[in-house]
Design a protein around this motif. Structure first.
Motif, PDB file in Angstrom:
ATOM      1  N   MET A   1      19.296 -32.348  20.337  1.00 11.81           N
ATOM      2  CA  MET A   1      20.261 -33.357  19.930  1.00 11.81           C
ATOM      3  C   MET A   1      20.574 -34.277  21.118  1.00 11.81           C
ATOM      4  SD  MET A   1      23.597 -30.852  19.664  1.00 11.81           S
ATOM      5  CE  MET A   1      24.802 -32.085  19.162  1.00 11.81           C
ATOM      6  N   PRO A   2      20.840 -35.572  20.870  1.00  9.15           N
ATOM      7  CA  PRO A   2      21.106 -36.486  21.975  1.00  9.15           C
ATOM      8  C   PRO A   2      22.218 -36.001  22.910  1.00  9.15           C
ATOM      9  CG  PRO A   2      20.776 -37.721  19.954  1.00  9.15           C
ATOM     10  CD  PRO A   2      20.801 -36.271  19.560  1.00  9.15           C
ATOM     11  N   GLU A   3      23.234 -35.370  22.371  1.00  4.41           N
ATOM     12  CA  GLU A   3      24.341 -34.875  23.188  1.00  4.41           C
ATOM     13  C   GLU A   3      23.894 -33.795  24.170  1.00  4.41           C
ATOM     14  OE1 GLU A   3      28.582 -34.633  21.370  1.00  4.41           O
ATOM     15  OE2 GLU A   3      27.784 -32.592  21.448  1.00  4.41           O
ATOM     16  N   ALA A   4      22.749 -33.178  23.911  1.00  2.00           N
ATOM     17  CA  ALA A   4      22.168 -32.219  24.849  1.00  2.00           C
ATOM     18  C   ALA A   4      21.063 -32.879  25.664  1.00  2.00           C
ATOM     19  CB  ALA A   4      21.626 -31.002  24.096  1.00  2.00           C
TER      20      ALA A   4
ATOM     21  N   VAL B   1      21.911 -36.740  27.128  1.00  2.00           N
ATOM     22  CA  VAL B   1      22.965 -36.679  28.137  1.00  2.00           C
ATOM     23  C   VAL B   1      22.458 -35.968  29.391  1.00  2.00           C
ATOM     24  CG1 VAL B   1      25.220 -35.665  28.682  1.00  2.00           C
ATOM     25  CG2 VAL B   1      24.870 -36.873  26.519  1.00  2.00           C
ATOM     26  N   SER B   2      21.741 -34.874  29.227  1.00  8.32           N
ATOM     27  CA  SER B   2      21.210 -34.152  30.388  1.00  8.32           C
ATOM     28  C   SER B   2      20.227 -35.012  31.173  1.00  8.32           C
ATOM     29  CB  SER B   2      20.540 -32.854  29.939  1.00  8.32           C
ATOM     30  OG  SER B   2      21.474 -31.973  29.355  1.00  8.32           O
TER      31      SER B   2
ATOM     32  N   GLY C   1      32.078 -37.650  19.171  1.00  8.79           N
ATOM     33  CA  GLY C   1      30.640 -37.427  19.162  1.00  8.79           C
ATOM     34  C   GLY C   1      29.816 -38.656  19.471  1.00  8.79           C
ATOM     35  N   HIS C   2      30.409 -39.673  20.104  1.00  4.15           N
ATOM     36  CA  HIS C   2      29.663 -40.919  20.296  1.00  4.15           C
ATOM     37  C   HIS C   2      28.451 -40.736  21.206  1.00  4.15           C
ATOM     38  CE1 HIS C   2      32.407 -41.255  23.831  1.00  4.15           C
ATOM     39  NE2 HIS C   2      31.413 -41.919  24.383  1.00  4.15           N
ATOM     40  N   LEU C   3      28.440 -39.726  22.069  1.00  2.00           N
ATOM     41  CA  LEU C   3      27.262 -39.509  22.910  1.00  2.00           C
ATOM     42  C   LEU C   3      26.088 -38.951  22.105  1.00  2.00           C
ATOM     43  CD1 LEU C   3      28.714 -38.115  26.253  1.00  2.00           C
ATOM     44  CD2 LEU C   3      28.176 -40.468  25.615  1.00  2.00           C
ATOM     45  N   ASN C   4      26.359 -38.508  20.898  1.00  2.00           N
ATOM     46  CA  ASN C   4      25.285 -38.013  20.037  1.00  2.00           C
ATOM     47  C   ASN C   4      24.680 -39.117  19.173  1.00  2.00           C
ATOM     48  OD1 ASN C   4      23.866 -35.557  19.590  1.00  2.00           O
ATOM     49  ND2 ASN C   4      24.802 -35.352  17.574  1.00  2.00           N
ATOM     50  N   LEU C   5      25.153 -40.349  19.368  1.00  2.00           N
ATOM     51  CA  LEU C   5      24.686 -41.473  18.547  1.00  2.00           C
ATOM     52  C   LEU C   5      23.644 -42.318  19.253  1.00  2.00           C
ATOM     53  CD1 LEU C   5      28.127 -42.499  17.004  1.00  2.00           C
ATOM     54  CD2 LEU C   5      26.328 -41.067  15.999  1.00  2.00           C
ATOM     55  N   GLY C   6      23.222 -41.900  20.437  1.00  2.00           N
ATOM     56  CA  GLY C   6      22.122 -42.563  21.116  1.00  2.00           C
ATOM     57  C   GLY C   6      22.553 -43.502  22.221  1.00  2.00           C
ATOM     58  N   ALA C   7      21.590 -43.844  23.087  1.00  2.00           N
ATOM     59  CA  ALA C   7      21.877 -44.651  24.268  1.00  2.00           C
ATOM     60  C   ALA C   7      22.266 -46.080  23.919  1.00  2.00           C
ATOM     61  CB  ALA C   7      20.672 -44.648  25.194  1.00  2.00           C
ATOM     62  N   ASP C   8      21.907 -46.554  22.743  1.00  2.00           N
ATOM     63  CA  ASP C   8      22.224 -47.927  22.361  1.00  2.00           C
ATOM     64  C   ASP C   8      23.605 -48.052  21.733  1.00  2.00           C
ATOM     65  OD1 ASP C   8      19.748 -48.839  23.225  1.00  2.00           O
ATOM     66  OD2 ASP C   8      18.807 -48.482  21.272  1.00  2.00           O
ATOM     67  N   PHE C   9      24.250 -46.921  21.487  1.00  2.00           N
ATOM     68  CA  PHE C   9      25.566 -46.982  20.845  1.00  2.00           C
ATOM     69  C   PHE C   9      26.615 -47.417  21.866  1.00  2.00           C
ATOM     70  CE2 PHE C   9      29.507 -45.388  18.959  1.00  2.00           C
ATOM     71  CZ  PHE C   9      29.357 -45.831  17.645  1.00  2.00           C
ATOM     72  N   ARG C  10      27.593 -48.130  21.365  1.00  2.00           N
ATOM     73  CA  ARG C  10      28.670 -48.639  22.212  1.00  2.00           C
ATOM     74  C   ARG C  10      29.305 -47.514  23.033  1.00  2.00           C
ATOM     75  NH1 ARG C  10      33.986 -51.919  19.922  1.00  2.00           N
ATOM     76  NH2 ARG C  10      35.103 -52.073  21.913  1.00  2.00           N
ATOM     77  N   GLY C  11      29.509 -47.779  24.319  1.00  2.00           N
ATOM     78  CA  GLY C  11      30.222 -46.831  25.173  1.00  2.00           C
ATOM     79  C   GLY C  11      29.349 -45.817  25.868  1.00  2.00           C
ATOM     80  N   PHE C  12      28.041 -45.777  25.558  1.00  2.00           N
ATOM     81  CA  PHE C  12      27.198 -44.743  26.148  1.00  2.00           C
ATOM     82  C   PHE C  12      27.106 -44.902  27.661  1.00  2.00           C
ATOM     83  CE2 PHE C  12      23.232 -42.870  27.570  1.00  2.00           C
ATOM     84  CZ  PHE C  12      23.264 -41.623  26.964  1.00  2.00           C
ATOM     85  N   ASP C  13      26.746 -46.091  28.141  1.00  2.00           N
ATOM     86  CA  ASP C  13      26.615 -46.297  29.579  1.00  2.00           C
ATOM     87  C   ASP C  13      27.951 -46.091  30.292  1.00  2.00           C
ATOM     88  OD1 ASP C  13      23.882 -46.777  29.824  1.00  2.00           O
ATOM     89  OD2 ASP C  13      24.102 -48.884  29.295  1.00  2.00           O
TER      90      ASP C  13
END
Length: 246
Positions: free
Chosen positions: A30-33, A36-37, A221-233
């Motif tokens: 999952m993206p959150e794992a 993010v890692s 869970g926004h970190l599980n929505l992918g690098a293009d999702f708002r707020g990831f960076d």
């Protein structure tokens, strides 16, 4: 137990990362794992171990998921006694990371040098949202929200009951003194945001160095929505700075 590693093994910054999923879902893909890692290893020049703890359900309950995280924490610490070591996680994974730190503080292993807690789920009952945020979230689809009924179901699945909960199971109820510097990342539109906000106040009352950062306009869970999702960076930069700081 399954783990996945990222970054340079000789790095003097090492992190154990635990994904979320309400204690009963989630995996290393999952993206959150995975994402993010990957990002934390690159942005903080760190060695990151993502742990795939046993999931609650089908006869698995507390403390099995926590035992898995704690065992992997001790293994990570044993590899490099001279390294800076941190533990972190998202949502239910943040609760497992915090509970592992509490166990080490109470005498079972090395205390982390830092805690990274992302939209943590640490209290039951979950504290209430403020009126303004509750009004906004009332217009959002219930799917993906952490309603009181959903939170109760998660706790029942994890612990097997909703009364007389062990402090390490919902660690917001534990004694929180003596913990290392802690960073808390919060999502604005999140039913669990009050848990992270309360945890900040609790840690501050215990004189634990704590820093929180609120990411505007994003859900739980926004970190599980992918690098293009708002707020990831924004989120990953905050976590990487905490991981690098001494």
């Amino acid at each position: 137990m399954p783990i996945r590693t990222y970054g340079r093994e000789d790095s003097d910054v090492r992190l154990l990362w635990t994904h979320g999923g309400g204690f009963f879902t989630g995996d290393l893909d999952m993206p959150e794992a995975h994402l993010v890692s990957t990002e934390l290893a690159a942005r903080a020049d760190a060695f990151v171990v993502s742990v795939d703890y046993r999931l609650a359900g089908d006869g698995v309950r507390y403390p099995a998921p926590l035992d898995d995280v704690h065992d992997e924490w001790k293994a990570l610490c044993a590899e490099r006694s001279d390294a800076r070591v941190a533990i972190g996680g998202a949502s239910a994974g943040a609760a497992l990371a915090l509970a592992t730190a509490l166990r080490t503080r109470d005498g079972d292993g090395r205390l982390p040098d830092a805690l990274l807690l992302v939209y943590p789920f640490c209290h039951f009952p979950n504290p209430a949202l403020d009126e303004e945020t509750r009004a906004v979230m009332a217009t959002m689809p219930e799917l993906g929200r952490q309603t009181p009924a959903a939170v109760e179901d998660m706790v029942r699945t994890y612990v097997g009951r909703i009364t007389d909960l062990p402090p390490y199971a919902m660690p917001g109820a534990a004694r929180l003194s003596g913990l290392p510097a802690t960073g808390i990342l919060l999502s604005e539109f999140d039913d669990l945001r009050p848990s992270g906000e309360l945890l900040h106040r609790q840690l501050a009352d215990e004189r634990v160095p704590v820093t929180s950062h609120l990411v505007r306009g994003v859900p739980h869970g926004h970190l599980n929505l992918g690098a293009d999702f708002r707020g990831f960076d924004e989120s990953l930069d905050f976590l990487a700075r905490l991981l690098r700081s001494r």
